[in-house]
Structure formats: structure tokens, C-alpha cells
Design a protein around this motif. Sequence first.
Motif, short mmCIF file in Angstrom:
data_model
loop_
_atom_site.label_atom_id
_atom_site.label_comp_id
_atom_site.label_asym_id
_atom_site.label_seq_id
_atom_site.Cartn_x
_atom_site.Cartn_y
_atom_site.Cartn_z
N LEU A 13 0.85 -1.19 0.00
CA LEU A 13 0.00 0.00 0.00
C LEU A 13 0.89 1.24 0.00
O LEU A 13 2.09 1.16 0.28
CB LEU A 13 -0.89 0.00 1.24
N GLU A 16 1.83 6.19 3.33
CA GLU A 16 1.00 6.84 4.35
C GLU A 16 -0.06 5.90 4.91
O GLU A 16 -0.43 5.98 6.08
CB GLU A 16 0.35 8.10 3.78
N ARG A 17 -0.54 4.96 4.08
CA ARG A 17 -1.51 3.98 4.54
C ARG A 17 -0.85 3.00 5.50
O ARG A 17 -1.45 2.56 6.49
CB ARG A 17 -2.12 3.24 3.35
N TYR A 65 -0.96 -4.31 5.27
CA TYR A 65 -0.01 -3.39 4.65
C TYR A 65 0.02 -3.51 3.13
O TYR A 65 0.63 -2.67 2.46
CB TYR A 65 1.41 -3.64 5.17
#
Length: 229
Positions: A13, A16-17, A65
Motif C-alpha cells: 500500500l 502513508e496507509r 499493509y
Amino acid sequence: MRLFVFDIETGSLPVERIQAVAPEFDPESVKVGNLGLEKSMEKINAAREIHLSRIIDKAALHAEYGQVLAIGTLAFSDKGEEFDILHGSDEALLIERFWELASKADASGSSLVGHNIFGFDLPFLVRRSYLHSIAPPCQLLPSRGRYWNRPWFDTMSAWSLGEYQERISLDRFAKHLGLEGKSGSGKYFAKLYEENQKEALDYLRTDLKVSKRIAERIIPLLQGSEVGQ
């Protein structure tokens, strides 16, 4: 013998995620022993700097993630082969479509086949389904939340035979059987998909063919057993 072979390819991802989900760095996790204060702080700060990078490096292997980039399926019956390569930016749509195809294959009496699907592909797909509020087909979920139902056949499980650490790559399993192996490594799929989508999807098709050849060889030898199911 009717087969429905599948394989998923994943990527990380956006950073920031990942940061939003990743655990905060814990200074207490760093063993400093008898180091003085200055050396201890240096070691802790160094560990802090690599904390997130370690998570990002393996993000594609974890559903919190990572994300599904592509799902390849290969339906095989007396009528021949039919590829369906699902990919694109809408992960929810990919997953929904996959569950539809898997349900259809199950209803047709096919064995749903993949390599290490119990250890990776299926858990990853279900966990990403949670995120998108997608209900996986209840008849295809594991009984008692642990044991996957009979339609699924995992070639990795057929190799490991219950030995937890006895694992084999798809490539080595194929070559062990005297079959042609893979054309690359899934570790680099996300980068390849970004740079050359056609080549990446061709790699996925090859993986499906390799899995099919292995299944065609070993499933008839295990008919009536619980191995791989």
C-alpha cells in the motif's frame, strides 16, 4: 478432472496507509545490554530509522499493509483452458469477481487449486475482503475458522504433509516432478507490473500453467485422501 487454478499477486500500500496501521516504534524492544547512555541512544535511534522500512519491505506479504494487484484464474475441463486475468486499480472489484468465479467453479464440481493458498492467497483475500465489506462465499470458508473445505487443493500442503517447516517453492516442485518451472519471481511482480504490465501478466499466466501441471500430476495420486484439502 475439472480444475480451477488461481494465483494472486500483491504489492504494498502507499507509505502513508502503512504508517496509519503500523505499530509505533517501541524503544524498549531494542536490547542495549551494558552499553552506556550515548551508545544506547545511538542504537535505539538507528533501530527507529529502520522500523518502518522493515515493515514496508515485506508489506506485500501482509493484508494490513498490502493489496491485491492481480488475480489469475485458469479454468480447465474437457472443453479446454480458459484464462481470466483480473487486474486494475479497483481492488474490491477484483476480489468480488474472484469469489464469483470460485463459487461458479465449485458449483461445477471443479477442484480449486493453487500453491500455498492456505498459507497465503486465501487468508490474504479474506482479510482484504473484510476491509471492503465483501462477504466471501460461506461454503468456501474454512470450517471452524481453520480447516479449508474440500473444494480447495493446496499443492504446498500436498508437499509438506503436515510438516510445518517442510516447504517448497512452486518452481522447485515443478522441477522435482520433471516439469518446466517458473519464468521469474513473484517478489518483483509489483515493480514489473508498474513498468511492463503485459510482461507481468504473462508471468502470472505462466504460474497458473505450472500450478495446473503439478495438480494434474499429483491429484490423481491422492484421490480419496485428505492431503492438500
